[in-house]
Write a protein that holds these residues in place. Structure first.
Motif, PDB file in Angstrom:
ATOM      1  N   VAL A 122      22.997  53.091  20.519  1.00  0.00           N
ATOM      2  CA  VAL A 122      24.144  52.321  20.975  1.00  0.00           C
ATOM      3  C   VAL A 122      25.431  53.132  20.794  1.00  0.00           C
ATOM      4  CG1 VAL A 122      25.514  50.249  20.550  1.00  0.00           C
ATOM      5  CG2 VAL A 122      23.046  50.085  20.664  1.00  0.00           C
ATOM      6  N   TRP A 125      26.243  55.074  23.670  1.00  0.00           N
ATOM      7  CA  TRP A 125      26.641  54.217  24.790  1.00  0.00           C
ATOM      8  C   TRP A 125      28.102  53.809  24.688  1.00  0.00           C
ATOM      9  CZ3 TRP A 125      26.049  48.343  24.917  1.00  0.00           C
ATOM     10  CH2 TRP A 125      26.189  47.850  26.206  1.00  0.00           C
ATOM     11  N   VAL A 126      28.560  53.609  23.431  1.00  0.00           N
ATOM     12  CA  VAL A 126      29.909  53.104  23.216  1.00  0.00           C
ATOM     13  C   VAL A 126      30.956  54.187  23.461  1.00  0.00           C
ATOM     14  CG1 VAL A 126      31.445  52.187  21.438  1.00  0.00           C
ATOM     15  CG2 VAL A 126      29.127  51.333  21.614  1.00  0.00           C
ATOM     16  N   ILE A 127      30.585  55.435  23.192  1.00  0.00           N
ATOM     17  CA  ILE A 127      31.529  56.539  23.318  1.00  0.00           C
ATOM     18  C   ILE A 127      32.042  56.681  24.764  1.00  0.00           C
ATOM     19  CG2 ILE A 127      31.567  59.073  23.347  1.00  0.00           C
ATOM     20  CD1 ILE A 127      30.003  58.953  20.766  1.00  0.00           C
ATOM     21  N   PRO A 128      33.364  56.857  24.945  1.00  0.00           N
ATOM     22  CA  PRO A 128      33.923  57.013  26.297  1.00  0.00           C
ATOM     23  C   PRO A 128      33.277  58.170  27.061  1.00  0.00           C
ATOM     24  CG  PRO A 128      35.681  56.759  24.685  1.00  0.00           C
ATOM     25  CD  PRO A 128      34.420  56.881  23.909  1.00  0.00           C
ATOM     26  N   GLU A 129      33.201  58.009  28.384  1.00  0.00           N
ATOM     27  CA  GLU A 129      32.396  58.968  29.158  1.00  0.00           C
ATOM     28  C   GLU A 129      32.956  60.391  29.160  1.00  0.00           C
ATOM     29  OE1 GLU A 129      33.715  57.307  33.560  1.00  0.00           O
ATOM     30  OE2 GLU A 129      31.783  58.282  33.339  1.00  0.00           O
ATOM     31  N   VAL A 130      34.268  60.532  29.053  1.00  0.00           N
ATOM     32  CA  VAL A 130      34.823  61.888  29.013  1.00  0.00           C
ATOM     33  C   VAL A 130      34.377  62.597  27.727  1.00  0.00           C
ATOM     34  CG1 VAL A 130      36.928  63.260  29.029  1.00  0.00           C
ATOM     35  CG2 VAL A 130      36.811  61.179  30.377  1.00  0.00           C
ATOM     36  N   VAL A 131      34.398  61.857  26.611  1.00  0.00           N
ATOM     37  CA  VAL A 131      33.950  62.435  25.348  1.00  0.00           C
ATOM     38  C   VAL A 131      32.464  62.787  25.432  1.00  0.00           C
ATOM     39  CG1 VAL A 131      33.667  61.996  22.887  1.00  0.00           C
ATOM     40  CG2 VAL A 131      35.710  61.193  24.049  1.00  0.00           C
ATOM     41  N   TYR A 134      32.147  66.040  27.171  1.00  0.00           N
ATOM     42  CA  TYR A 134      32.432  67.195  26.316  1.00  0.00           C
ATOM     43  C   TYR A 134      31.286  67.477  25.365  1.00  0.00           C
ATOM     44  CZ  TYR A 134      37.223  67.135  27.885  1.00  0.00           C
ATOM     45  OH  TYR A 134      38.333  67.191  28.648  1.00  0.00           O
ATOM     46  N   ILE A 135      30.738  66.391  24.793  1.00  0.00           N
ATOM     47  CA  ILE A 135      29.656  66.556  23.830  1.00  0.00           C
ATOM     48  C   ILE A 135      28.493  67.303  24.479  1.00  0.00           C
ATOM     49  CG2 ILE A 135      27.838  65.265  22.651  1.00  0.00           C
ATOM     50  CD1 ILE A 135      29.997  63.229  21.880  1.00  0.00           C
ATOM     51  N   TRP A 175      21.144  60.092  27.925  1.00  0.00           N
ATOM     52  CA  TRP A 175      21.651  59.919  26.569  1.00  0.00           C
ATOM     53  C   TRP A 175      22.660  58.781  26.517  1.00  0.00           C
ATOM     54  CZ3 TRP A 175      26.603  60.941  24.337  1.00  0.00           C
ATOM     55  CH2 TRP A 175      26.601  61.052  22.937  1.00  0.00           C
ATOM     56  N   PHE A 238      31.070  59.084  37.751  1.00  0.00           N
ATOM     57  CA  PHE A 238      31.989  60.145  38.164  1.00  0.00           C
ATOM     58  C   PHE A 238      32.457  60.983  36.964  1.00  0.00           C
ATOM     59  CE2 PHE A 238      36.254  61.795  38.804  1.00  0.00           C
ATOM     60  CZ  PHE A 238      36.122  62.476  39.994  1.00  0.00           C
TER      61      PHE A 238
ATOM     62  N   PHE B  42      19.216  61.544  19.826  1.00  0.00           N
ATOM     63  CA  PHE B  42      20.464  60.883  20.196  1.00  0.00           C
ATOM     64  C   PHE B  42      21.615  61.296  19.299  1.00  0.00           C
ATOM     65  CE2 PHE B  42      17.880  58.357  22.904  1.00  0.00           C
ATOM     66  CZ  PHE B  42      18.742  57.902  23.884  1.00  0.00           C
ATOM     67  N   PRO B  45      23.436  65.746  19.384  1.00  0.00           N
ATOM     68  CA  PRO B  45      24.603  66.177  20.155  1.00  0.00           C
ATOM     69  C   PRO B  45      25.923  65.710  19.550  1.00  0.00           C
ATOM     70  CG  PRO B  45      22.926  65.300  21.609  1.00  0.00           C
ATOM     71  CD  PRO B  45      22.478  65.000  20.217  1.00  0.00           C
ATOM     72  N   TRP B  48      28.064  68.043  16.842  1.00  0.00           N
ATOM     73  CA  TRP B  48      29.071  69.033  17.207  1.00  0.00           C
ATOM     74  C   TRP B  48      30.481  68.456  17.042  1.00  0.00           C
ATOM     75  CZ3 TRP B  48      32.615  68.740  21.311  1.00  0.00           C
ATOM     76  CH2 TRP B  48      33.456  69.859  21.401  1.00  0.00           C
ATOM     77  N   GLY B 224      37.340  53.274  28.192  1.00  0.00           N
ATOM     78  CA  GLY B 224      36.558  54.447  28.552  1.00  0.00           C
ATOM     79  C   GLY B 224      36.722  54.849  30.013  1.00  0.00           C
ATOM     80  N   SER B 264      38.866  63.911  20.438  1.00  0.00           N
ATOM     81  CA  SER B 264      37.792  63.066  20.954  1.00  0.00           C
ATOM     82  C   SER B 264      37.462  61.953  19.970  1.00  0.00           C
ATOM     83  CB  SER B 264      36.527  63.881  21.208  1.00  0.00           C
ATOM     84  OG  SER B 264      36.760  64.851  22.182  1.00  0.00           O
ATOM     85  N   TYR B 267      40.209  59.359  19.863  1.00  0.00           N
ATOM     86  CA  TYR B 267      40.178  58.552  21.081  1.00  0.00           C
ATOM     87  C   TYR B 267      39.005  57.573  21.079  1.00  0.00           C
ATOM     88  CZ  TYR B 267      38.934  57.686  26.011  1.00  0.00           C
ATOM     89  OH  TYR B 267      38.545  57.122  27.181  1.00  0.00           O
TER      90      TYR B 267
END
Lengths: 299, 294
Positions: A122, A125-131, A134-135, A175, A238, B42, B45, B48, B224, B264, B267
């Protein structure tokens, strides 16, 4: 009776209006900012509207030219194929199967492990898509963690972001999105009566057989709903792809939304971009209608 | 008598149940192991971001920081990099989430309470729109915004963001509202309360967990969201964190990866906290699972 009738009618219609009134703010917003753009896209797709040049000063109706241009263009066909590959790999196979496996395993796992693994999945899933982008850029990149690991065990570099960017973004999307499928399937499985599975076990059915003939048919509707929702979500991804590869290298991970963005905003071809948007909307609408048919009985 | 009778039975059953017990324990261990393995895939990653944020000379690969420090956080905690974009995000997503919440609560009430002619078509349209790809709508929305001069305005972005949250918001809210029995409002109606008063004083207090779920999920989704503000806002001083983090990355030739990781984390923190709050207070995301199980 005949006297009371018109008055009853009037008060009834007044009551109907009063009852519909709370719908007004939402309806207004949906009409202006959702229905409006959709209607505009139906018109705009047949014009040569552009942010600069001839189409900006004098946009006019050009019929099906945008669609001819799209279907003749190898870049468009490439983006459609990549969108299909991306959706198939990351949603239909990846998120769906991993989510189902997690939900099934979690029923048999111990509570601590269940909570821990659930939190990790989860969390992604919660992490914003831009982050998230980067990950995964950091994880799969040339100097990333995965290559550092491969180097240390003598496997050599695997520049997945360069050699197979569409696979790389699919992995990132699995992921990021698996939690949704996991939650949907966990909810569905919690309502499957254990007795049915136990009865099949007593009858000597193997685990795989029990899953296929007992459990899956019982959660059939959840499977359809989930597949539909994740397909629609994946179709419009996107930010994740844009941060990871920008559609590149070249156009090797340029899915339909990225191609649309490039044409409309980088090249200023709003009319052409709108035609592409219309194609996407139609695809989405078809899936949405199927989804509607599945849920219809519940309304 | 009873004990002597049952003794042979238990004696025979004991070894069998013990082997079954052992087998199911082994099975459970295997299941746990597989689960942990998937869990590791999961979480790895994520390492990092965590490690690079406290590593002053972080690169792209995971490495244990030689001298862990908070320098990266100090470097990004300034007005331009962190505070302004976070404030902008809060302003945009906060107002849009409030707008979504108010509009969907109001809309859900008649849909949940009255059986009118428009109820079914409205709900079907709502459900249909939840499936439309918002990404596809961005080009026509930009076209529309150019026509009515809303490009690069906060109000336009808020209104559009709020609209994107509405279909799912109304749908969830209606389902939660269905769970509050109508009989409770009837008492209020006999006392002369209007339906909006009944909604405000009777229904809403009883469904606050549902309200919280819709509010938090709407906000998390908007926080997000990258594409909407990326297309609709142009001035750097209006950009929310979701977009500024992207420009932060691409502006510099030499990327300061440690700072990127620290930023990151800053944010992502609000949504992670909100999510934790949600799962603690309301029994986890299974509330959402229940709403979409179909």
């Amino acid at each position: 009776m005949s006297v009371a009738h018109p008055r009853a009618d009037a008060s009834q219609s007044r009551r109907a209006v009063a009852r519909a009134l709370p719908l007004a703010p939402a309806t207004l917003l949906l009409l202006v900012f959702l229905a409006g753009p959709i209607v505009w896209s139906v018109y705009g797709a047949f014009t040569n509207t552009a942010l600069s040049g001839a189409g900006a000063a004098n946009s006019h109706f050009i019929g099906l030219d945008n669609f001819h241009k799209a279907f003749d263009s190898s870049a468009f066909r490439n983006s459609v194929v990549l969108t299909l590959v991306f959706t198939f790999l990351s949603a239909i196979v990846g998120q769906n199967l991993v989510g189902l496996c997690l939900a099934l395993l979690m029923r048999a796992g111990s509570k601590v492990v269940r909570t821990l693994v659930g939190a990790f999945v989860v969390g992604a899933w919660v992490i914003p898509e831009v982050v998230a982008g980067y990950i995964w850029y950091a994880f799969l990149g040339k100097d990333g963690s995965l290559n550092a690991f491969f180097d240390s065990v003598g496997l050599g570099h695997q520049a997945l972001l360069f050699s197979h960017p569409i696979v790389a973004v699919s992995i990132a999307n699995i992921w990021r999105g698996t939690a949704f499928s996991m939650l949907v399937y966990s909810a569905a499985l919690s309502e499957v009566p254990r007795e049915l599975e136990e009865a099949a076990e007593v009858d000597g059915a193997s685990g795989a057989r029990r899953l296929w003939s007992v459990t899956l048919p019982l959660i059939r509707r959840s499977v359809t709903t989930n597949l539909m929702l994740i397909t629609l979500q994946t179709l419009s991804v996107f930010g994740l792809i844009y941060t990871m590869t920008k559609g590149g290298p070249g156009t090797k991970s340029q899915t339909l939304p990225l191609y649309m963005y490039e044409q409309a905003f980088s090249f200023g071809q709003l009319g052409y971009g709108t035609a592409l948007a219309l194609v996407m909307l139609v695809v989405g609408a078809v899936f949405s209608l199927v989804y509607l048919r599945v849920l219809k009985t519940e309304i | 008598m009873a004990t002597t009778m049952s003794r042979p039975v238990t004696a025979a059953a004991a070894p069998r149940s013990r082997t079954m017990h052992a087998r199911s324990r082994a099975q459970k261990a295997v299941v746990n192991l597989v689960l942990l393995l998937i869990g590791a895939m999961f979480v790895v990653p994520l390492l990092w971001v965590l490690l690079a944020s406290v590593n002053a000379d972080a690169g792209l690969s995971v490495s244990w920081p030689g001298h862990p420090s908070l320098d990266n956080f100090k470097a990004v905690l300034d007005e331009e990099t962190t505070f302004r974009p976070m404030r902008n995000g809060l302003l945009l997503c906060g107002s849009a989430a409030v707008l979504t919440l108010v509009a969907s609560t109001l809309a859900a009430y008649p849909l949940s309470r009255y059986d009118t002619r428009y109820r079914k078509p409205f709900l079907l349209t709502i459900l249909f729109s939840t499936g439309l790809p918002i990404t596809a709508i961005m080009v026509p929305v930009y076209g529309l915004f150019v026509q009515i001069n809303l490009v690069d305005t906060r109000i336009g972005t808020v209104l559009f963001l709020a609209t994107t949250g509405l279909p799912f918001g109304i749908w969830l809210m209606k389902n939660f509202m269905d769970g509050v029995p109508v009989s409770l409002e009837e008492a209020a109606w006999t006392d002369g309360a209007s339906s909006l008063q009944a909604l405000r004083f009777v229904v809403l207090p009883l469904m606050w967990p549902g309200l919280a779920v819709v509010a938090i999920f709407t906000f998390i989704g908007m926080w997000g969201n990258f594409f909407v503000p990326f297309v609709l806002l142009l001035s750097p001083d209006k950009l929310p964190a979701s977009v500024s983090i992207y420009t932060f990355f691409s502006q510099y030739g030499q990327v300061a990866y440690g700072q990127l990781a620290a930023y990151s984390l800053i944010y992502a923190l609000p949504v992670v906290l909100l999510y934790l709050l949600l799962s603690r207070k309301l029994g986890g995301a299974f509330t959402l699972g229940g709403a979409v199980k179909g």
